[in-house]
Design a protein around this motif. Structure first.
Motif, PDB file in Angstrom:
ATOM      1  N   THR A 134      16.673 -59.309 -49.053  1.00  0.00           N
ATOM      2  CA  THR A 134      15.814 -58.131 -49.681  1.00  0.00           C
ATOM      3  C   THR A 134      16.765 -58.178 -51.121  1.00  0.00           C
ATOM      4  OG1 THR A 134      15.586 -56.984 -47.351  1.00  0.00           O
ATOM      5  CG2 THR A 134      15.598 -55.820 -49.672  1.00  0.00           C
ATOM      6  N   PRO A 173      21.547 -62.696 -46.726  1.00  0.00           N
ATOM      7  CA  PRO A 173      20.352 -62.558 -46.030  1.00  0.00           C
ATOM      8  C   PRO A 173      20.581 -61.746 -44.455  1.00  0.00           C
ATOM      9  CG  PRO A 173      21.064 -64.945 -45.715  1.00  0.00           C
ATOM     10  CD  PRO A 173      21.941 -64.007 -46.834  1.00  0.00           C
ATOM     11  N   ASP A 174      19.539 -61.398 -43.943  1.00  0.00           N
ATOM     12  CA  ASP A 174      19.756 -60.645 -42.773  1.00  0.00           C
ATOM     13  C   ASP A 174      19.929 -61.607 -41.464  1.00  0.00           C
ATOM     14  OD1 ASP A 174      17.167 -61.345 -41.932  1.00  0.00           O
ATOM     15  OD2 ASP A 174      16.495 -59.325 -42.264  1.00  0.00           O
ATOM     16  N   ASP A 175      19.948 -61.403 -40.330  1.00  0.00           N
ATOM     17  CA  ASP A 175      20.112 -62.375 -39.159  1.00  0.00           C
ATOM     18  C   ASP A 175      18.604 -62.956 -38.974  1.00  0.00           C
ATOM     19  OD1 ASP A 175      18.932 -60.129 -38.188  1.00  0.00           O
ATOM     20  OD2 ASP A 175      20.361 -59.600 -36.537  1.00  0.00           O
ATOM     21  N   GLN A 176      17.843 -62.511 -39.761  1.00  0.00           N
ATOM     22  CA  GLN A 176      16.423 -63.129 -39.631  1.00  0.00           C
ATOM     23  C   GLN A 176      16.177 -64.141 -40.538  1.00  0.00           C
ATOM     24  OE1 GLN A 176      14.327 -62.654 -36.591  1.00  0.00           O
ATOM     25  NE2 GLN A 176      16.116 -61.489 -35.952  1.00  0.00           N
ATOM     26  N   ASN A 177      17.230 -64.418 -41.340  1.00  0.00           N
ATOM     27  CA  ASN A 177      16.945 -65.338 -42.626  1.00  0.00           C
ATOM     28  C   ASN A 177      16.193 -64.546 -43.711  1.00  0.00           C
ATOM     29  OD1 ASN A 177      18.937 -67.393 -41.719  1.00  0.00           O
ATOM     30  ND2 ASN A 177      17.024 -68.124 -40.548  1.00  0.00           N
ATOM     31  N   LYS A 178      16.165 -63.318 -43.667  1.00  0.00           N
ATOM     32  CA  LYS A 178      15.393 -62.624 -44.992  1.00  0.00           C
ATOM     33  C   LYS A 178      16.327 -61.915 -45.931  1.00  0.00           C
ATOM     34  CE  LYS A 178      12.187 -58.625 -45.339  1.00  0.00           C
ATOM     35  NZ  LYS A 178      11.344 -57.544 -44.506  1.00  0.00           N
TER      36      LYS A 178
END
Length: 609
Positions: A268, A261-266
């Motif tokens: 892809t 996950p990215d730093d926004q907890n998303k």
């Protein structure tokens, strides 16, 4: 073993080091290896903190056969993603044929080893060792856990290379073998999610999400392992009753080796072209499967973006997921229910020392009919009560002014213990109950709690049903079955055939969830894949513990002790507190402390379902 990670809300701290290496430990058992003779047992490596990754040492050029086998077994317990170090202990041919992902055999202790004299001599060119132990469980190629028992006895054969003179293993059993503590250090349990094939939520009509438990290697990129496992489809046991929204052949885009996950907890998730032409509704369902599954692994993931063919197909946040599919763990009950000293149905609005209780509106709460057991529907608008003598079952609404009406079911059993069990509602609003009449023992289903009872087929059931609890997903059922005085907890798969005038319902492939317990006295679902159980081992004392539906025990399995328990109340929502009834009355379990008496009366406690 991994703790049961129920729910997507931030209920537990993140295993933040699952994706970052903070330290390395080398397995160096080879340094103390004997030069000849029998090997000692492979002692399981003590459990390490999650920040530490363990790697094995490659074989020494002049290592004798004993050291080669020992080094190979220790390499199986390392965090090497492709078992590349373990393969260095094999001949080229054996390394090519060996399939470590085919299975994992878990033994009570590390595998014991002894020289097999019939396999050659150390001063020759061939040698063999027997690997022995007591089986605890197996993990198959689908990563599904199954309890096991009996002896393990396999042979490892070695040969000396003609050119180099190095000893290498040229014949070995397929898969991986290790001790229980190494398994607990190396593997974690999580839930994949699919959708029930024939059931939807009674209230919303949305598809019901069903948990499919698997084990993955904890420090070998578990997120990517988990996504690949989800795309590969459900395990064999669950497959007949669930569906996946991913088109057949869907896989990660070629070349994708890691997901995070990215730093926004998303997160892809790039998929191949098999998923490129799906509609938006189907994409949302795919994203919901991914989100529920990944939150089982890492609760902080709160958004999933699905891509295919280089384009974004859809994106689903945690807040929107509830509008796409329903999960039992996301439904928080309004009340806890229990039967008071006057045999009335009573409900309690909150948990704690100051909790207030009140009779449930309607005839089940006004004392019109003395009750032995009750089940409240999951929408809490209706309830099913069994009379005090166990002979009759009534279904009525939980609003004031209703009438009790005629019983919907009657048992002909001659004694109270030979009559009706406590009923249970599934997520569709159907009612389940067992009749224990020795002359005609049956598991019965009343559609929407009414009409002619439908007898449920139970092939393979050996014994008489004591307790029935249907999971919120409507495709799994937990039964406490009495067989020759032993009470076991069995989990079955509910299969429905709706092609005829009346549906045909069967409970298939019953499997034990508590193989170590001899007497199970109470149980309740306590999550999408977890149950809380009261029971005891042979010759042991009564204990309260969590178990998972596949028969494994989560890390947080043991709960504070309690004696003479008559019922246990848990909700699929893990934020709802535990309650129980015993000779002390109604008790509850505050977080981080022991059981406390809430009320001195109360024969049975339960949440909706």
């Amino acid at each position: 073993m991994g703790a049961d990670r129920e729910g997507g809300r931030r209920r537990t701290p993140v295993r933040g080091t699952a994706y970052a290496v903070c330290g390395v430990v080398l397995l160096a058992g080879c340094a103390s290896m004997p030069d000849s003779g029998d090997l000692r047992g492979v002692e399981s490596t003590p459990r390490q903190e999650t920040q530490v990754r363990v790697f094995a040492l490659p074989p020494r050029d002049d290592a004798p056969p004993a050291e080669i086998v020992q080094g190979f077994l220790e390499a199986l317990t390392s965090d090497d993603p492709g078992y590349s170090t373990a393969r260095q202990y094999l001949t080229a041919g054996a390394a090519q044929q060996w399939e470590p992902e085919r299975s994992t055999t878990v033994l009570a202790d590390g595998p014991g080893t002894q020289a097999d004299r019939s396999g050659g001599r150390e001063d020759g060119d061939e040698f063999a060792f027997r690997l022995t132990g007591t089986r605890v469980a197996t993990i198959d190629a689908q990563q599904s856990y199954t309890p096991a028992s009996g002896n393990y006895d396999q042979t490892v054969h070695l040969t000396r290379d003609e050119k180099t003179g190095h000893w290498r293993i040229d014949s070995l059993p397929q898969g991986v073998v290790m001790g229980k503590s190494d398994f607990q250090r190396n593997y974690m349990s999580l839930n994949k999610y699919y959708f029930a094939s024939h059931t939807t939520s009674a209230g919303s009509g949305q598809p019901m999400a069903v948990a499919d438990p698997v084990y993955v290697r904890e420090r070998v990129d578990p997120m990517t392992q988990t996504v690949r496992s989800l795309l590969n489809g459900p395990t064999s046991w669950l497959r007949p009753v669930v569906r996946s929204s991913f088109p057949t052949g869907t896989a990660l885009t070629k070349g994708v080796t890691s997901l995070a996950p990215d730093d926004q907890n998303k997160l892809t998730v790039p998929l191949n072209d098999k998923a490129a032409r799906i509609g938006h509704g189907k994409c949302d369902e795919m994203a919901a499967q991914l989100l529920f599954t990944l939150q089982s692994l890492n609760p902080t993931v709160d958004e999933v973006e699905v891509r295919a063919g280089g384009n974004q197909l859809c994106s689903l946040t945690e807040d929107r997921a509830a509008a796409v599919a329903e999960r039992g763990a996301e439904h928080r009950p309004d009340y806890l229910y229990f039967i008071d000293a006057r045999h009335r149905l009573v409900r309690m609005t909150n948990a704690g020392d100051s909790a207030r209780s009140e009779p449930v509106p309607g005839t089940l709460g006004d004392g019109t009919k003395a009750l032995r057991s009750v089940a409240v529907a999951r929408d809490e608008h209706s309830a099913a009560g069994v009379a005090l003598d166990g002979k009759t079952l009534y279904v009525t609404s939980t609003v004031a002014g209703n009438s009790l009406g005629d019983p919907v079911l009657q048992s002909k059993g001659k004694t109270e213990t030979d009559r009706l069990t406590t009923p249970s509602w599934d997520g569709q609003g159907d009612l389940w109950v067992a009749d224990r009449d020795p002359a005609d023992p049956r598991l019965l289903l009343l559609e929407k709690g009414a009409g002619e009872p439908l007898e449920v087929l139970t092939p393979g059931l050996d014994g008489r049903i004591n307790t029935v609890r249907v999971a919120a997903d409507g495709v799994r059922i937990a039964l406490v079955v009495d067989q020759g005085g032993k009470q076991s907890l069995l989990i079955g798969r509910i299969e429905r055939d709706t092609s005829g005038e009346r549906p045909t319902v069967a409970v298939q492939e019953l499997r034990s969830a508590t193989p170590d317990l001899e007497q199970v006295t109470a149980m309740s679902w306590a999550g999408d894949n977890r149950l809380v159980v009261v029971g005891r081992e042979a010759g042991g004392v009564e204990q309260v513990q969590y178990v998972q539906s596949d028969g494994s025990i989560p890390e947080t399995g043991t709960l504070p002790g309690l004696t003479e328990v008559t019922s246990i109340a848990a909700s699929e929502d893990s934020e709802a507190p535990l309650f129980a009834t015993s000779k002390e009355g109604l008790l509850w379990l505050p977080g981080g402390s022991g059981w406390r008496t809430l009320k001195e009366t109360g024969s049975v406690a339960f949440y909706p379902g």
